[in-house]
Design a protein around this motif. Structure first.
Motif, PDB file in Angstrom:
ATOM      1  N   ARG A  18       0.827  -1.200   0.000  1.00  6.25           N
ATOM      2  CA  ARG A  18       0.000   0.000   0.000  1.00  6.25           C
ATOM      3  C   ARG A  18       0.870   1.263   0.000  1.00  6.25           C
ATOM      4  NH1 ARG A  18      -3.467  -1.682   3.986  1.00  6.25           N
ATOM      5  NH2 ARG A  18      -2.311  -0.585   5.584  1.00  6.25           N
ATOM      6  N   ILE A  19       1.939   1.251   0.772  1.00  3.07           N
ATOM      7  CA  ILE A  19       2.856   2.390   0.825  1.00  3.07           C
ATOM      8  C   ILE A  19       3.580   2.551  -0.509  1.00  3.07           C
ATOM      9  CG2 ILE A  19       4.995   3.224   1.880  1.00  3.07           C
ATOM     10  CD1 ILE A  19       4.003   1.841   4.480  1.00  3.07           C
ATOM     11  N   ARG A  20       4.069   1.436  -1.068  1.00  5.10           N
ATOM     12  CA  ARG A  20       4.855   1.482  -2.307  1.00  5.10           C
ATOM     13  C   ARG A  20       4.013   1.917  -3.501  1.00  5.10           C
ATOM     14  NH1 ARG A  20       8.335   2.400  -4.135  1.00  5.10           N
ATOM     15  NH2 ARG A  20       9.152   0.726  -5.369  1.00  5.10           N
ATOM     16  N   ALA A  21       2.694   1.765  -3.408  1.00  5.16           N
ATOM     17  CA  ALA A  21       1.829   2.240  -4.490  1.00  5.16           C
ATOM     18  C   ALA A  21       1.862   3.761  -4.563  1.00  5.16           C
ATOM     19  CB  ALA A  21       0.402   1.754  -4.281  1.00  5.16           C
ATOM     20  N   LYS A  22       2.139   4.414  -3.453  1.00  2.00           N
ATOM     21  CA  LYS A  22       2.132   5.872  -3.386  1.00  2.00           C
ATOM     22  C   LYS A  22       3.521   6.482  -3.394  1.00  2.00           C
ATOM     23  CE  LYS A  22      -1.933   5.427  -0.513  1.00  2.00           C
ATOM     24  NZ  LYS A  22      -2.413   5.416   0.853  1.00  2.00           N
ATOM     25  N   VAL A  23       4.499   5.787  -2.840  1.00  3.35           N
ATOM     26  CA  VAL A  23       5.850   6.343  -2.657  1.00  3.35           C
ATOM     27  C   VAL A  23       6.753   5.904  -3.801  1.00  3.35           C
ATOM     28  CG1 VAL A  23       7.871   6.343  -1.156  1.00  3.35           C
ATOM     29  CG2 VAL A  23       5.591   6.391  -0.172  1.00  3.35           C
ATOM     30  N   LYS A  24       7.289   6.872  -4.528  1.00  2.00           N
ATOM     31  CA  LYS A  24       8.228   6.596  -5.622  1.00  2.00           C
ATOM     32  C   LYS A  24       9.476   7.450  -5.418  1.00  2.00           C
ATOM     33  CE  LYS A  24       5.473   4.115  -8.377  1.00  2.00           C
ATOM     34  NZ  LYS A  24       4.749   3.369  -7.395  1.00  2.00           N
ATOM     35  N   GLY A  25      10.627   6.865  -5.627  1.00  2.00           N
ATOM     36  CA  GLY A  25      11.874   7.605  -5.533  1.00  2.00           C
ATOM     37  C   GLY A  25      12.294   8.096  -6.904  1.00  2.00           C
ATOM     38  N   THR A  26      12.646   9.369  -6.995  1.00  2.00           N
ATOM     39  CA  THR A  26      13.109   9.943  -8.253  1.00  2.00           C
ATOM     40  C   THR A  26      14.573  10.309  -8.112  1.00  2.00           C
ATOM     41  OG1 THR A  26      12.507  12.183  -7.596  1.00  2.00           O
ATOM     42  CG2 THR A  26      10.820  10.895  -8.725  1.00  2.00           C
ATOM     43  N   SER A  27      15.175  10.798  -9.193  1.00  2.00           N
ATOM     44  CA  SER A  27      16.572  11.201  -9.102  1.00  2.00           C
ATOM     45  C   SER A  27      16.718  12.453  -8.241  1.00  2.00           C
ATOM     46  CB  SER A  27      17.160  11.426 -10.494  1.00  2.00           C
ATOM     47  OG  SER A  27      16.353  12.336 -11.216  1.00  2.00           O
ATOM     48  N   GLU A  28      15.665  13.318  -8.213  1.00  2.00           N
ATOM     49  CA  GLU A  28      15.714  14.516  -7.363  1.00  2.00           C
ATOM     50  C   GLU A  28      15.443  14.166  -5.908  1.00  2.00           C
ATOM     51  OE1 GLU A  28      13.135  14.763 -10.064  1.00  2.00           O
ATOM     52  OE2 GLU A  28      14.893  15.102 -11.323  1.00  2.00           O
ATOM     53  N   ARG A  29      14.471  13.264  -5.685  1.00  2.00           N
ATOM     54  CA  ARG A  29      14.111  12.831  -4.329  1.00  2.00           C
ATOM     55  C   ARG A  29      14.109  11.310  -4.278  1.00  2.00           C
ATOM     56  NH1 ARG A  29      10.528  16.731  -0.958  1.00  2.00           N
ATOM     57  NH2 ARG A  29      10.461  14.932   0.399  1.00  2.00           N
ATOM     58  N   PRO A  30      15.265  10.697  -4.032  1.00  2.00           N
ATOM     59  CA  PRO A  30      15.298   9.240  -3.946  1.00  2.00           C
ATOM     60  C   PRO A  30      14.576   8.737  -2.694  1.00  2.00           C
ATOM     61  CG  PRO A  30      17.471  10.150  -3.538  1.00  2.00           C
ATOM     62  CD  PRO A  30      16.587  11.281  -3.904  1.00  2.00           C
ATOM     63  N   ARG A  31      14.342   7.447  -2.662  1.00  2.00           N
ATOM     64  CA  ARG A  31      13.574   6.823  -1.591  1.00  2.00           C
ATOM     65  C   ARG A  31      14.516   6.221  -0.557  1.00  2.00           C
ATOM     66  NH1 ARG A  31      11.464   1.260  -1.725  1.00  2.00           N
ATOM     67  NH2 ARG A  31      12.344   1.171  -3.798  1.00  2.00           N
ATOM     68  N   LEU A  32      14.314   6.571   0.714  1.00  2.00           N
ATOM     69  CA  LEU A  32      15.038   5.956   1.824  1.00  2.00           C
ATOM     70  C   LEU A  32      14.165   4.840   2.371  1.00  2.00           C
ATOM     71  CD1 LEU A  32      17.223   5.729   4.031  1.00  2.00           C
ATOM     72  CD2 LEU A  32      16.018   7.491   5.284  1.00  2.00           C
ATOM     73  N   THR A  33      14.583   3.610   2.172  1.00  2.00           N
ATOM     74  CA  THR A  33      13.813   2.472   2.629  1.00  2.00           C
ATOM     75  C   THR A  33      14.501   1.807   3.812  1.00  2.00           C
ATOM     76  OG1 THR A  33      12.725   0.429   1.949  1.00  2.00           O
ATOM     77  CG2 THR A  33      14.853   0.877   0.978  1.00  2.00           C
ATOM     78  N   VAL A  34      13.701   1.322   4.737  1.00  2.00           N
ATOM     79  CA  VAL A  34      14.208   0.735   5.971  1.00  2.00           C
ATOM     80  C   VAL A  34      13.720  -0.695   6.073  1.00  2.00           C
ATOM     81  CG1 VAL A  34      14.105   0.885   8.488  1.00  2.00           C
ATOM     82  CG2 VAL A  34      14.179   2.958   7.140  1.00  2.00           C
ATOM     83  N   TYR A  35      14.601  -1.601   6.464  1.00  2.00           N
ATOM     84  CA  TYR A  35      14.191  -2.970   6.779  1.00  2.00           C
ATOM     85  C   TYR A  35      14.691  -3.292   8.178  1.00  2.00           C
ATOM     86  CZ  TYR A  35      13.543  -7.920   6.943  1.00  2.00           C
ATOM     87  OH  TYR A  35      13.138  -9.169   7.342  1.00  2.00           O
ATOM     88  N   ARG A  36      13.799  -3.818   8.990  1.00  2.00           N
ATOM     89  CA  ARG A  36      14.127  -4.125  10.373  1.00  2.00           C
ATOM     90  C   ARG A  36      13.953  -5.623  10.588  1.00  2.00           C
ATOM     91  NH1 ARG A  36      10.772  -4.953  14.544  1.00  2.00           N
ATOM     92  NH2 ARG A  36       8.977  -4.249  13.365  1.00  2.00           N
ATOM     93  N   SER A  37      15.034  -6.302  10.946  1.00  2.00           N
ATOM     94  CA  SER A  37      14.933  -7.705  11.327  1.00  2.00           C
ATOM     95  C   SER A  37      14.996  -7.777  12.850  1.00  2.00           C
ATOM     96  CB  SER A  37      16.058  -8.525  10.695  1.00  2.00           C
ATOM     97  OG  SER A  37      17.293  -8.232  11.315  1.00  2.00           O
ATOM     98  N   ASN A  38      14.950  -8.969  13.400  1.00  2.00           N
ATOM     99  CA  ASN A  38      15.003  -9.094  14.855  1.00  2.00           C
ATOM    100  C   ASN A  38      16.352  -8.644  15.414  1.00  2.00           C
ATOM    101  OD1 ASN A  38      12.414 -10.026  15.151  1.00  2.00           O
ATOM    102  ND2 ASN A  38      12.998 -12.181  15.008  1.00  2.00           N
TER     103      ASN A  38
END
Length: 118
Positions: A18-38
């Motif tokens: 649902r988030i990725r449908a709205k959030v796109k990273g561009t060359s001007e504003r790239p996307r900071l993605t976070v992954y959290r494991s245990n």
């Protein structure tokens, strides 16, 4: 019957889609993605237009001492420092379906403190 951890992961994946449908990273504003494991937390800055990872950081690679929250802050500061070196100041934050609390929020706040705008 599905186990409780499997249900949690399914819900997180739904939120992520649902988030990725709205959030796109561009060359001007790239996307900071976070992954959290245990055990660890990972962060990447991605340009979705070219499909390339511009920068990545994790506490797995850094081996910083302290609690998980302290390590998340260190990753946020490291990703902000690397982004500044590459000339990136504005980003779009993608929490990957994780709830914005605890380590995810500590990483985001540290990245803001480091100079990233989102």
């Amino acid at each position: 019957m599905i186990s409780k951890t499997k249900q949690k992961n399914i819900k997180r994946e739904r939120r992520h889609r649902r988030i990725r449908a709205k959030v796109k990273g561009t060359s001007e504003r790239p996307r900071l993605t976070v992954y959290r494991s245990n055990k660890f937390i990972y962060a990447q800055i991605i340009d979705d237009e070219s499909g390339k990872t511009l920068l990545s950081s994790s506490d797995f690679a850094m081996r910083t001492p302290g609690t998980k929250a302290v390590k998340a802050e260190a990753v946020g500061m490291a990703i902000a420092k690397g982004a500044k070196e590459k000339g990136i100041s504005k980003i779009v934050f993608d929490r990957s379906g994780f709830i914005y609390t605890g380590r995810v929020s500590r990483l985001a706040e540290a990245a803001r403190k480091g100079g990233l705008e989102f």
